[in-house]
Design a protein around this motif. Structure first.
Motif, PDB file in Angstrom:
ATOM      1  N   SER A  99       0.826  -1.204   0.000  1.00 13.04           N
ATOM      2  CA  SER A  99       0.000   0.000   0.000  1.00 13.04           C
ATOM      3  C   SER A  99       0.864   1.259   0.000  1.00 13.04           C
ATOM      4  N   LEU A 100       1.877   1.297   0.858  1.00  6.13           N
ATOM      5  CA  LEU A 100       2.746   2.465   0.941  1.00  6.13           C
ATOM      6  C   LEU A 100       3.444   2.720  -0.383  1.00  6.13           C
ATOM      7  N   GLU A 101       3.891   1.671  -1.033  1.00  5.53           N
ATOM      8  CA  GLU A 101       4.564   1.824  -2.331  1.00  5.53           C
ATOM      9  C   GLU A 101       3.632   2.471  -3.352  1.00  5.53           C
ATOM     10  N   ILE A 102       2.365   2.076  -3.339  1.00  3.64           N
ATOM     11  CA  ILE A 102       1.394   2.662  -4.279  1.00  3.64           C
ATOM     12  C   ILE A 102       1.179   4.133  -3.953  1.00  3.64           C
ATOM     13  N   TYR A 103       0.981   4.454  -2.661  1.00  2.34           N
ATOM     14  CA  TYR A 103       0.753   5.852  -2.284  1.00  2.34           C
ATOM     15  C   TYR A 103       1.937   6.733  -2.669  1.00  2.34           C
ATOM     16  N   GLU A 104       3.158   6.232  -2.484  1.00  4.18           N
ATOM     17  CA  GLU A 104       4.318   7.041  -2.849  1.00  4.18           C
ATOM     18  C   GLU A 104       4.357   7.301  -4.352  1.00  4.18           C
ATOM     19  N   LYS A 105       3.928   6.324  -5.150  1.00  5.34           N
ATOM     20  CA  LYS A 105       3.894   6.518  -6.600  1.00  5.34           C
ATOM     21  C   LYS A 105       2.794   7.499  -6.998  1.00  5.34           C
ATOM     22  N   ASP A 141       5.345  13.040   0.792  1.00 11.97           N
ATOM     23  CA  ASP A 141       4.933  13.915   1.894  1.00 11.97           C
ATOM     24  C   ASP A 141       3.439  14.183   1.949  1.00 11.97           C
ATOM     25  N   HIS A 142       2.678  13.487   1.120  1.00 16.86           N
ATOM     26  CA  HIS A 142       1.228  13.686   1.137  1.00 16.86           C
ATOM     27  C   HIS A 142       0.618  13.029   2.377  1.00 16.86           C
ATOM     28  N   ARG A 143      -0.536  13.557   2.795  1.00 16.33           N
ATOM     29  CA  ARG A 143      -1.198  13.024   3.989  1.00 16.33           C
ATOM     30  C   ARG A 143      -1.433  11.524   3.878  1.00 16.33           C
ATOM     31  N   GLU A 144      -1.917  11.062   2.719  1.00 16.66           N
ATOM     32  CA  GLU A 144      -2.224   9.633   2.572  1.00 16.66           C
ATOM     33  C   GLU A 144      -0.952   8.792   2.692  1.00 16.66           C
ATOM     34  N   THR A 145       0.150   9.307   2.133  1.00 18.48           N
ATOM     35  CA  THR A 145       1.410   8.572   2.220  1.00 18.48           C
ATOM     36  C   THR A 145       1.895   8.514   3.666  1.00 18.48           C
ATOM     37  N   GLY A 162       2.602   5.505   8.754  1.00 18.95           N
ATOM     38  CA  GLY A 162       2.267   5.276  10.155  1.00 18.95           C
ATOM     39  C   GLY A 162       1.626   3.926  10.380  1.00 18.95           C
ATOM     40  N   ASN A 163       0.777   3.496   9.447  1.00 12.51           N
ATOM     41  CA  ASN A 163       0.151   2.185   9.583  1.00 12.51           C
ATOM     42  C   ASN A 163       1.156   1.051   9.415  1.00 12.51           C
ATOM     43  N   LEU A 164       2.150   1.261   8.559  1.00 15.19           N
ATOM     44  CA  LEU A 164       3.219   0.258   8.456  1.00 15.19           C
ATOM     45  C   LEU A 164       3.961   0.142   9.782  1.00 15.19           C
ATOM     46  N   LEU A 165       4.218   1.277  10.420  1.00 17.53           N
ATOM     47  CA  LEU A 165       4.894   1.233  11.724  1.00 17.53           C
ATOM     48  C   LEU A 165       4.027   0.535  12.758  1.00 17.53           C
TER      49      LEU A 165
END
Length: 974
Positions: free
Chosen positions: A654-660, A665-669, A674-677
């Motif tokens: 999920s994080l990889e998709i949001y970064e793409k 630095d976007h809120r969703e990313t 944070g959810n990965l942590l």
């Protein structure tokens, strides 16, 4: 209708089961003619002959020569170096058995194909062996390998093939209810395998679903490559016969013409048609694939509902299948690879070769394939598409309502002129040759909106809401909020058309829900629904979106019980209006899954989210914000049910998709990071997570005014990390900061968002020995959760049990036991999960302190068993169940059992908890007691000397109790 006559197999098996010869004779008289009876009697005699442990190959060949398709050879029959097992399939030319042989002492299992007729002449046997040699060279991971083969002395021909466990491709697609894209992706792999064989100059000749198995890993494996040619080998004693399946055979096969690679292309076309429609199509069938889709198909037969399947097939897929099924081989695809290329083009949205060429077709495909990438910026394109969507929608309404048509056409023209004016500002001359960013473009649009006094009110409102939403999506919350306030005021004007007002209020409500102003969101969403229903079909999109916002807002303010029926109604209505392949349906499934997570109904949530993910992949492909959002929720389900490896994998994807999609630095990313942590923390890796949490604070604080939740959640997570690392003072500070943030955003700490930091803070206070504060804090958390959670909620009962544990430490044993028992009873029917482990371990400790040590031992044993099932080895959360079981073991004179449990508990708690923390010291104090009970007084004395100083220095009442328990154990030991 008359019952069908029994087959030879059925007669044989029935007769074989009858022990009495007289009864068997009467049965055969009643069911067989003379010829059939004689064959069945020979078969029964053969099967019952215990003097022959393995039937001879000659006998086998004789039986097969009778061409009896129902004949089942007894296990143990020898064929070449192989020993037959059970029959697993049969056709007109052969029977397939499981078979085994020993190779260098290793048992090898194969699928052994035995020809129904023998090869008796030397020429036919030489030809057969030459073909075997050619096939043995074919190596591909997608092709079941030829292992061995030959002809026995009696002329029985056999093939030993790699044994593949799996389902035929059609059955696999139906069993897994695959959507269109997964079916096409699977078929594409099949084409590539066939292409590889064609390059090796081998044609399959009998491609059909039963020869294309999908294994347990979801990979297609092709069986019987080139075997059809082997089966056509002739000798002087048999007439030549065709070895193919008529339903999948090409016209040239059926007419006896030469076989080419186009023969396999035709069979692939039949398979593709069946995979898409459930029907077998052929060159003589006048229907197109889309025209062959029928209503009422069983679940999984079609990739979507019948109407949706017709829409998806019509056009490119129809043309691909029909080209593969052309009567003349020259008119088909030249190879399986060319067919695969066209399927790949279809999946990528590119023009397919099967489609009649036209400029419009290729232009349309280009636009579809490059949407999102042809404009200067994402926001620029969104503005264009949104504005054109408004114009097209308005033009459609205009054709149906004359007076409205004039107004809307004027509005559409005005919007186009407005956009042209904005886009003119992006020209190099207007911007002095500098590239223009999305934020600048929106600012120019806002300036032109302010200056456009001639704009009609409805047009101005549409554009205001559009620009506000784009500002919000880009993270410029201040500008977005200012424009949204103007939009709300303007939307109150009854002179503005209802569809515009409904659309505006829905946009406002969605934004308010995202900034957690749930009461305002509910008000505006419900108003939008009321207006949309008055307008009718023209405003249904707004009504659908507003219904989802109502569900999201109810869920967001922790009324998930009330949100569930709203979300289910939204899903049912959208399915009826849009069909089951629409972005709105993706959002409906996603929101329902999110609500079910909060209700602790994890399996139902997983099903809803899997539906959402499959549909999002089919509609948007793998890199899309919807896919990423669903993966976030699926990760939560995996984490809550203890599958932390899956949870981390889903979070990272999920994080990889949001970064793409959004950048780093976007809120969703940041939320995804944070959810990965969170997932890393739930695996006990607190030292790894804490520095990243602290680094995120600055970025989150900047957006905390309009987006408070990530900032407050992060402080709560930091507090939990400090607590798990034994840094109690820092933990308390971070948790109070989280509570202060929630109070600032929500006006108090009486809402659901405060429950988690209150619960963690209560635990911190308890381990600091501040029992009264800990109890009142935990009571407040429970009180909040009772307002919002169902009685069987995992979160609620987790904290009820924790409250009982705090009361137990204050020696109010009866009260503590009642509370923990109520939590365990409420979760009695729940599947084992991490929460259940904690409740059971606390129940065991409550029973132990209440004086029922044997019951405590039984409950603690269940807690440990559950914990070992849901947590990986050495997981931090094994500590409490292990300590509870060891404590009960000591109380029931099982010191020898307690000691290894305590050592394991100590290993999982420290690290990360430091040595002087009471959560470590309580285990070491119990170890002292266990070693004293076992007579290992010297070891006990050394450990006692190490832990007495930190215990004496700790002001908690619990530290004094641990010292006292060790003193009693020393007295008893001496």
């Amino acid at each position: 209708m008359a019952e069908p006559a029994p087959t030879l197999r059925e007669l044989f098996e029935a007769a074989l089961a009858i022990e009495s010869p007289a009864e068997r004779s009467r049965f055969l008289d009643a069911h067989c003619d003379a010829g059939t009876r004689a064959r069945v009697e020979r078969m029964v005699e053969f099967a019952r002959d215990e003097a022959v442990p393995a039937p001879s190959v000659a006998a086998v060949a004789a039986v097969l020569a009778e061409n009896a398709p129902g004949w089942a050879l007894p296990p143990g029959t020898g064929v070449g170096p192989f020993t037959l097992g059970a029959a697993i399939g049969e056709g007109g030319s052969s029977i397939v058995f499981r078979a085994t042989r020993l190779v260098d002492g290793v048992r090898q299992e194969v699928a052994l194909k035995l020809l129904r007729r023998g090869l008796h002449s030397a020429d036919s046997q030489r030809q057969y062996r030459r073909e075997l040699q050619a096939l043995s060279q074919l190596r591909h991971p997608g092709i079941a390998r030829l292992i061995d083969g030959g002809v026995t002395e009696s002329g029985a021909a056999y093939l030993a093939l790699e044994l593949v466990e799996g389902l035929p491709i059609i059955e696999f697609a139906r069993a897994h209810r695959l959507d269109l894209r997964p079916r096409l992706a699977l078929f594409l792999e099949v084409c590539r395998v066939v292409e590889a064989a064609h390059r090796a100059l081998i044609v399959h000749r009998d491609l059909k679903p039963s020869n294309v198995l999908v294994d347990v890993e979801g990979r297609p494996r092709l069986l019987d490559f080139g075997v059809a040619k082997l089966l056509m080998s002739d000798d002087e004693t048999h007439t030549r016969h065709a070895a193919f399946t008529p339903a999948y055979a090409s016209p040239e096969q059926r007419s006896g013409e030469p076989i080419t690679t186009a023969t396999d292309v035709y069979a692939l076309g039949v398979v593709l048609g069946e995979l898409m429609t459930g029907e077998r199509l052929g060159d003589g069938d006048p229907r197109t694939p889309s025209g062959s889709v029928v209503e009422g198909a069983d679940a999984g037969v079609l990739p979507a509902s019948a109407p949706a399947t017709r829409r998806m097939l019509k056009g490119d897929l129809d043309n691909i299948v029909l080209k593969a099924l052309q009567h003349d081989p020259a008119d088909r695809y030249a190879s399986a690879g060319r067919l695969a290329d066209d399927v790949e083009r279809l999946l990528e949205g590119r023009p397919v070769c099967a489609h009649p060429p036209s400029r419009w077709y290729r232009a349309r495909k280009f636009v579809v394939r490059h949407k999102g990438g042809v404009a200067t910026t994402v926001a620029f394109l969104l503005a264009v598409l949104a504005a054109l969507g408004i114009a097209v929608w308005q033009a459609d309404v205009a054709r149906r309502q004359a007076r409205a048509a004039r107004e809307q056409a004027e509005r559409a023209d005005t919007i186009r002129a407005f956009l042209v004016g904005v886009f003119d500002q992006a020209e190099p001359d207007a911007n002095r040759g500098q590239p223009i960013a999305a934020q600048q473009l929106l600012a120019l649009g806002e300036q032109q909106l302010s200056a456009g006094a001639e704009l009609q009110p409805a047009t101005r409102l549409d554009l205001t809401a559009l620009i506000a939403r784009l500002y919000w999506d880009l993270g410029d919350y201040e500008r977005a909020e200012a424009l949204l306030k103007k939009a709300v005021t303007a939307a109150a004007d009854p002179a503005i058309p209802g569809e515009v007002r409904a659309r505006t209020l829905t946009t406002v409500a969605k934004t308010e829900s995202e900034k957690r102003a749930f009461a305002d969101a509910l008000t505006h969403a419900r108003a939008a629904i009321a207006i949309a229903r008055e307008v009718g079909a023209a405003a249904y999109d707004s009504e659908s979106e507003a219904r989802r916002v109502v569900g999201e807002a109810l869920h967001g303010q922790d009324d998930s019980k009330d949100a569930e029926p709203v979300l289910r109604e939204a899903l049912a209505t959208d399915l009826a209006v849009y069909g089951d392949r629409h972005p709105s349906v993706v959002d409906d499934w996603t929101n329902l899954g999110s609500a079910l997570i909060e209700l602790s109904r994890f399996e139902e949530a997983r099903t809803a989210l899997r539906n959402a993910l499959d549909l999002a992949h089919a509609l948007h492909g793998p890199v899309h914000s919807r896919v990423a959002a669903i993966l976030q929720l699926m990760s939560a389900v995996s984490g809550y049910t203890g599958d932390y490896a899956a949870s981390e994998r889903e979070q990272r994807e999920s994080l990889e998709i949001y970064e793409k999609v959004y950048g780093p630095d976007h809120r969703e990313t940041l939320t995804a990071r944070g959810n990965l942590l969170w997932t890393i923390e739930h695996q006990g890796r607190y030292e790894e997570a804490l520095p990243d949490r602290l680094r995120m604070l600055a970025a989150l604080e900047r957006m905390s005014r309009t987006q408070p939740d990530p900032f407050a959640y992060t402080y709560a997570a930091i507090g939990n990390d400090y607590f798990k690392l034994g840094r109690l003072t820092e933990a308390e500070q971070a948790l109070r900061q989280a509570l202060a943030s929630w109070a600032r955003f929500e006006g108090s700490n009486d809402e659901w968002d405060s429950a988690d930091p209150l619960g963690i803070l209560a635990d911190v206070l308890r381990w600091e020995g501040r029992y009264a504060e800990a109890e009142s804090t935990m009571r407040k958390a429970v009180e909040i959760e009772r307002k919002h959670e169902p009685a069987d909620s995992g979160w609620l009962n987790r904290d009820v049990a924790a409250l009982g544990d705090i009361i137990r430490q204050q020696h109010r044993h009866d009260e503590a036991l009642r509370l923990v028992e109520s939590a365990a009873a409420a979760r009695h029917d729940a599947k084992p999960d991490p929460i259940q482990c904690h409740i059971l371990s606390r129940l065991a400790m409550a029973r132990l302190d209440a004086g029922d040590a044997e019951a405590a031992y039984r409950i603690a044993s269940e807690s440990v068993a559950t914990a070992r099932a849901v947590f990986p080895p050495h997981h931090f959360n094994l500590g409490s169940p292990l300590f509870a079981l060891a404590s009960a073991a000591l109380a029931t004179n099982r010191a020898a059992d307690a000691e290894p449990l305590l050592r394991e508990a100590l290993a999982v708690r420290s690290p990360p908890i430091p040595r002087d923390d009471l959560r470590v010291l309580e285990i070491e104090a119990a170890l002292v007691r266990a070693r004293d009970a076992l007579g290992r007084n010297e070891e006990a004395g050394r450990l006692r000397a190490e832990i007495e100083p930190p215990l004496k220095a700790n002001p908690s009442p619990y530290a004094a109790e641990l010292l006292a328990s060790m003193a009693r154990a020393r007295g008893a030991g001496h």
